[in-house]
Design a protein around this motif. Structure first.
Motif, PDB file in Angstrom:
ATOM      1  N   GLN A 102      -8.284  -1.730  10.429  1.00 66.73           N
ATOM      2  CA  GLN A 102      -8.543  -1.073  11.709  1.00 66.73           C
ATOM      3  C   GLN A 102      -7.790  -1.758  12.849  1.00 66.73           C
ATOM      4  N   LEU A 103      -7.792  -3.094  12.838  1.00 67.38           N
ATOM      5  CA  LEU A 103      -7.080  -3.828  13.882  1.00 67.38           C
ATOM      6  C   LEU A 103      -5.576  -3.549  13.821  1.00 67.38           C
ATOM      7  N   LEU A 104      -5.036  -3.512  12.600  1.00 72.74           N
ATOM      8  CA  LEU A 104      -3.599  -3.238  12.438  1.00 72.74           C
ATOM      9  C   LEU A 104      -3.276  -1.813  12.863  1.00 72.74           C
ATOM     10  N   SER A 105      -4.178  -0.892  12.546  1.00 71.55           N
ATOM     11  CA  SER A 105      -3.999   0.502  12.970  1.00 71.55           C
ATOM     12  C   SER A 105      -3.927   0.607  14.484  1.00 71.55           C
ATOM     13  N   ASN A 106      -4.832  -0.087  15.160  1.00 67.80           N
ATOM     14  CA  ASN A 106      -4.851  -0.053  16.627  1.00 67.80           C
ATOM     15  C   ASN A 106      -3.581  -0.653  17.213  1.00 67.80           C
ATOM     16  N   LEU A 107      -3.106  -1.733  16.600  1.00 64.46           N
ATOM     17  CA  LEU A 107      -1.924  -2.413  17.123  1.00 64.46           C
ATOM     18  C   LEU A 107      -0.662  -1.570  16.951  1.00 64.46           C
ATOM     19  N   LEU A 108      -0.525  -0.929  15.784  1.00 62.85           N
ATOM     20  CA  LEU A 108       0.695  -0.162  15.492  1.00 62.85           C
ATOM     21  C   LEU A 108       0.646   1.265  16.008  1.00 62.85           C
ATOM     22  N   GLY A 109      -0.550   1.746  16.307  1.00 59.16           N
ATOM     23  CA  GLY A 109      -0.672   3.104  16.829  1.00 59.16           C
ATOM     24  C   GLY A 109      -0.531   4.179  15.775  1.00 59.16           C
ATOM     25  N   ILE A 110      -0.926   3.862  14.536  1.00 60.50           N
ATOM     26  CA  ILE A 110      -0.901   4.857  13.465  1.00 60.50           C
ATOM     27  C   ILE A 110      -2.281   4.901  12.818  1.00 60.50           C
ATOM     28  N   PRO A 111      -2.662   6.017  12.198  1.00 57.96           N
ATOM     29  CA  PRO A 111      -4.002   6.146  11.628  1.00 57.96           C
ATOM     30  C   PRO A 111      -4.310   5.058  10.597  1.00 57.96           C
ATOM     31  N   LYS A 112      -5.568   4.685  10.570  1.00 56.57           N
ATOM     32  CA  LYS A 112      -6.013   3.648   9.641  1.00 56.57           C
ATOM     33  C   LYS A 112      -5.721   4.026   8.194  1.00 56.57           C
ATOM     34  N   MET A 113      -5.958   5.291   7.823  1.00 52.95           N
ATOM     35  CA  MET A 113      -5.713   5.720   6.461  1.00 52.95           C
ATOM     36  C   MET A 113      -4.231   5.653   6.108  1.00 52.95           C
ATOM     37  N   ARG A 168      -0.031   3.009   2.879  1.00 53.66           N
ATOM     38  CA  ARG A 168       1.238   2.298   2.792  1.00 53.66           C
ATOM     39  C   ARG A 168       1.073   0.943   2.100  1.00 53.66           C
ATOM     40  N   ILE A 169      -0.059   0.289   2.321  1.00 52.25           N
ATOM     41  CA  ILE A 169      -0.291  -1.006   1.681  1.00 52.25           C
ATOM     42  C   ILE A 169      -0.597  -0.816   0.198  1.00 52.25           C
ATOM     43  N   GLU A 170      -1.232   0.280  -0.136  1.00 52.91           N
ATOM     44  CA  GLU A 170      -1.548   0.551  -1.543  1.00 52.91           C
ATOM     45  C   GLU A 170      -0.342   1.061  -2.325  1.00 52.91           C
ATOM     46  N   ASP A 171       0.710   1.439  -1.628  1.00 55.18           N
ATOM     47  CA  ASP A 171       1.907   1.958  -2.288  1.00 55.18           C
ATOM     48  C   ASP A 171       2.655   0.806  -2.967  1.00 55.18           C
ATOM     49  N   THR A 172       2.834   0.898  -4.273  1.00 52.44           N
ATOM     50  CA  THR A 172       3.496  -0.160  -5.042  1.00 52.44           C
ATOM     51  C   THR A 172       4.965   0.137  -5.312  1.00 52.44           C
ATOM     52  N   ALA A 173       5.538   1.073  -4.562  1.00 50.85           N
ATOM     53  CA  ALA A 173       6.920   1.476  -4.830  1.00 50.85           C
ATOM     54  C   ALA A 173       7.896   0.310  -4.711  1.00 50.85           C
ATOM     55  N   GLU A 174       7.596  -0.680  -3.858  1.00 53.66           N
ATOM     56  CA  GLU A 174       8.500  -1.801  -3.664  1.00 53.66           C
ATOM     57  C   GLU A 174       8.236  -2.941  -4.650  1.00 53.66           C
ATOM     58  N   GLY A 175       7.284  -2.746  -5.555  1.00 55.15           N
ATOM     59  CA  GLY A 175       6.969  -3.778  -6.538  1.00 55.15           C
ATOM     60  C   GLY A 175       5.533  -4.253  -6.386  1.00 55.15           C
ATOM     61  N   THR A 176       4.920  -4.585  -7.519  1.00 54.92           N
ATOM     62  CA  THR A 176       3.500  -4.956  -7.492  1.00 54.92           C
ATOM     63  C   THR A 176       3.258  -6.213  -6.678  1.00 54.92           C
ATOM     64  N   GLN A 177       4.110  -7.242  -6.857  1.00 54.75           N
ATOM     65  CA  GLN A 177       3.905  -8.492  -6.137  1.00 54.75           C
ATOM     66  C   GLN A 177       4.591  -8.515  -4.770  1.00 54.75           C
ATOM     67  N   SER A 178       5.421  -7.539  -4.479  1.00 54.20           N
ATOM     68  CA  SER A 178       6.130  -7.515  -3.203  1.00 54.20           C
ATOM     69  C   SER A 178       5.179  -7.179  -2.068  1.00 54.20           C
ATOM     70  N   ASN A 179       5.512  -7.706  -0.896  1.00 54.22           N
ATOM     71  CA  ASN A 179       4.763  -7.294   0.281  1.00 54.22           C
ATOM     72  C   ASN A 179       5.012  -5.821   0.552  1.00 54.22           C
ATOM     73  N   ARG A 180       4.029  -5.143   1.083  1.00 56.32           N
ATOM     74  CA  ARG A 180       4.102  -3.703   1.303  1.00 56.32           C
ATOM     75  C   ARG A 180       4.529  -3.409   2.743  1.00 56.32           C
ATOM     76  N   THR A 181       5.532  -2.571   2.890  1.00 59.82           N
ATOM     77  CA  THR A 181       6.018  -2.218   4.222  1.00 59.82           C
ATOM     78  C   THR A 181       5.023  -1.291   4.908  1.00 59.82           C
ATOM     79  N   VAL A 182       4.566  -1.706   6.096  1.00 61.42           N
ATOM     80  CA  VAL A 182       3.630  -0.892   6.870  1.00 61.42           C
ATOM     81  C   VAL A 182       4.371  -0.102   7.937  1.00 61.42           C
ATOM     82  N   MET A 183       5.327  -0.754   8.613  1.00 62.27           N
ATOM     83  CA  MET A 183       6.103  -0.064   9.646  1.00 62.27           C
ATOM     84  C   MET A 183       7.405  -0.812   9.873  1.00 62.27           C
ATOM     85  N   VAL A 184       8.476  -0.061  10.093  1.00 66.20           N
ATOM     86  CA  VAL A 184       9.772  -0.659  10.412  1.00 66.20           C
ATOM     87  C   VAL A 184      10.086  -0.402  11.875  1.00 66.20           C
ATOM     88  N   ASP A 185      11.047  -1.176  12.386  1.00 60.31           N
ATOM     89  CA  ASP A 185      11.472  -1.047  13.784  1.00 60.31           C
ATOM     90  C   ASP A 185      10.301  -1.220  14.752  1.00 60.31           C
TER      91      ASP A 185
END
Length: 679
Positions: free
Chosen positions: A142-153, A158-175
């Motif tokens: 919720q805190l990250l959602s508020n900071l980035l201005g995108i919905p919590k879900m 995006r964090i649950e998406d394993t497309a970048e690899g299981t152990q890799s950090n998950r991209t939440v937002m670029v730029d």
């Protein structure tokens, strides 16, 4: 074998030895019973004969000791083997259980213009990434959602998406902005598991310029992943989930060159797979740079010239005119110097992933399909731009001679009074030759040629000659999805109209005359017409069109590959036939109409070209203009088409004029417009 496993085995061995010792001791003491003779005799063990139960007990104890010793021996032998013989193997297995390898994305190579101008490059980008377990922390989400201005879900997905690899950090937002970065760095206690990484993103210094040529990138698709795994070629790329790959244009065509070599980072993980620390790193290698044949000045002129041509169509009453294409080529080697298509799109919209709304808009009929590169994919009736090639067919097959004459009254009844066809000039041109027929675009001249072919011993020799000039087949330019066009004949018509009546399936004389003037079912692309006119300009040599000039090593470290020019078609026509057609095309600029003369009189360089206006059922005409210059020593050839735009000399002609004006720094200063136009 790990230290923990070794300790466990040692403890087990000691426990077994101790247990055996205790058992032996207890059994020994429990069976030692003594009795005394009250009468004072010497004491003796009860039942003390040599063959008593005491002997049996001793045998049992001995057997138990041997058995226990055997077990201990086996365990010790196994321990010795694990420690001395298989220690390396177990060490590797243990190490693999506590380490993982994370792939590091490599920057793509740049795309440069012929003069080194960066058309596509990379720029640094700050990305917010999260560890996988953050998805389970509702408060942090919720805190990250508020900071980035995108919905919590959205953050959670995006964090649950394993497309970048299981152990890799998950991209939440670029730029992300510097404000967001500063806040995260100042409050690490509020955002455990959240970090900021510096990455690279595609950058387009000229915005949408040459958008369809350059193409765009996007996440690797499932089909691309599977194809890469099946590709066994030497230069095959093995994609990983989450890779960014070229999806269109040059980005796709030269994917194997632009794609870099991924790096690797070894990390330590706990029993749950969470990263605990980092080990060795192999840095990624950037992709190679691709140098295109595009000239930035000519490319910009193509963009603005096409926009001016479309505006001219709208200003003259063709309000639905929104689409068109233009291509400029060096006719001496096939290099594409400029290529534009309208409407265009902005490649930056794909950075970081495109939204569904944007994707649907780019692929909708309402938006006129901006992703389509009409210069190579658009197929249009050729209109009068086909007439020089109809002339070549007639001259080469003996249907006409340079001295043949024709009378144009504006109405032609060559197939009988019941089947009249008309010249675009209903007042008639009078007596015409093939040369003047090209200059003034007299339809009657070419109706007569079509009729002569239709009744000849080889009625499809005309179509064969058009194909000889490269029409009806792709040039295999180094860009994806080139269309082939169409040169119709009797066999094609019968198949195409197989569900219609027999008469509608039959090839008629009117079909042949339609081809002669570029109407009916014939289809060409702007690139095909550009190449065909390049063949006229060079008097027979049509170079294969190409967009690649060279490949440079990363960072400009030298040339890896130079494109080798090649001839696509070598056309053999009589020299006097070329001279006749060229005079006819030169006359289009100097004689055909006052409108064209006024636009080109401010250009010092002689130009030869042809107008065209194609009739399409249910819509406004298609306007064409194709030309080469200098007419006496050709170097550049340019073809422009404006769909739903009316007369070619009012619309497409302006686009070509602007390109030539940019090349010789002599802009068009005329606003002349014609109220009629040659087809």
């Amino acid at each position: 074998m790990t230290d923990v496993s070794l300790a466990q085995i040692i403890i087990l061995v000691i426990a077994i030895v101790a247990a055996v010792a205790v058992v032996i001791l207890l059994l020994s003491r429990g069976e030692a019973r003594f009795t005394f003779d009250i009468g004072g005799a010497t004491p003796k063990a009860s039942g003390g004969e040599d063959n008593s139960g005491g002997t049996t007990l001793r045998n049992r104890i001995l057997g138990l000791g041997i058995f226990s010793g055997g077990i201990i021996g086996v365990l010790l032998a196994r321990l010795w083997g694990m420690q001395l013989i298989s220690s390396d193997e177990y060490t590797q297995q243990a190490e693999s259980n506590r380490t993982r390898t994370i792939s590091l994305m490599a920057p793509r190579g740049r795309i440069l213009a012929r003069d080194g101008t960066e058309l596509v490059t990379n720029r640094p980008s700050l990305a917010v990434v999260a560890q996988a377990d953050v998805a389970n922390d509702d408060l942090e989400l919720q805190l990250l959602s508020n900071l980035l201005g995108i919905p919590k879900m959205a953050v959670k997905r995006r964090i649950e998406d394993t497309a970048e690899g299981t152990q890799s950090n998950r991209t939440v937002m670029v730029d992300v902005s510097r404000r967001v970065v500063a806040y995260l760095e100042e409050h690490p206690d509020i955002f455990p598991g959240i970090t900021v990484e510096q990455r690279t993103q595609r950058s387009y210094p000229f915005g949408s310029m040459a958008g369809q040529v350059l193409g765009y990138t996007g996440p690797v698709t499932t089909d691309q992943l599977e194809a890469s795994q099946e590709d066994t070629s030497e230069d095959a790329i093995q994609y990983h989930s989450g890779d960014t790959v070229g999806q269109a244009g040059v980005e796709s065509q030269y994917e194997r060159v632009l794609q870099g070599v991924r790096g690797e980072q070894t990390v330590y993980v706990d029993a749950n797979g969470n990263v605990t620390s980092y080990s060795t790193t192999v840095d990624p290698q950037s992709g190679s740079d691709v140098v295109l044949t595009l000239d930035p000045k000519i490319q910009q002129a193509c963009e603005s010239g096409l926009a001016r041509a479309i505006k001219a169509a709208v200003d003259t009453g063709y309000r639905d005119c929104k689409t068109g294409a233009i291509v400029c080529m060096d006719c001496t080697n096939g290099e594409i110097l400029g290529m534009a298509s309208a409407p265009t799109f902005s490649p930056p919209v794909f950075i970081g992933g495109i939204s569904n709304d944007d994707w649907n808009e780019l692929n909708s009929e309402q938006s006129e399909y901006p992703l389509l590169n009409r210069a190579i994919q658009g197929q249009y009736c050729s209109a009068s731009t086909i007439k020089p090639f109809t002339a070549f067919a007639a001259l080469s097959n003996g249907i006409a001679t340079p001295n043949s004459t024709y009378v144009c009254t504006g109405k032609w009844t060559g197939f009988g009074a019941d089947y009249p066809q008309y010249c675009w000039n209903h007042n008639g041109h009078g007596t015409m030759t093939i040369e003047s027929g090209i200059t003034y675009s007299c339809d009657v001249v070419f109706y007569e040629i079509g009729k002569a072919f239709y009744y000849s011993d080889n009625p499809e020799a005309q179509q064969d000659h058009l194909r000889y000039w490269g029409l009806g087949s792709p040039y295999n330019i180094d860009l994806p999805y080139e269309a082939s066009g169409r040169v119709p004949d009797a066999e094609w018509k019968k198949e195409y109209y197989k569900d219609y009546s027999e008469d509608e399936q039959t090839w008629h004389g009117g079909d042949q005359t339609n081809i002669s003037i570029g109407q009916g079912d014939i289809l060409v692309t702007p690139l095909q017409m550009c190449c065909a006119y390049a063949g006229i300009a060079t008097e027979g040599t049509i170079w294969r069109p190409h967009i690649l000039k060279s490949v440079q090593a990363p960072g400009g470290a030298g040339t890896v590959l130079e494109y080798q020019d090649e001839v696509a078609h070598q056309i053999l026509e009589q020299p006097d036939y070329f001279a006749l057609v060229k005079r006819g095309l030169r006359g289009v600029i100097t004689k055909e109409s006052r409108n064209i003369i006024q636009h080109y009189q401010s250009l010092d360089v002689p130009v030869a070209g042809k107008t065209g206006t194609g009739e399409v059922a249910g819509q406004s005409p298609v306007g064409w203009f194709v030309a080469y210059a200098p007419a006496d020593d050709p170097k550049y050839v340019c073809a422009c088409v404006v769909d739903n735009g009316g007369y070619g000399e009012n619309t497409a002609m302006r686009g070509v004029r602007d390109v030539f004006g940019a090349i010789w720094n002599q802009p068009d200063n005329s606003d002349a417009t014609s109220t009629t136009g040659a087809r």
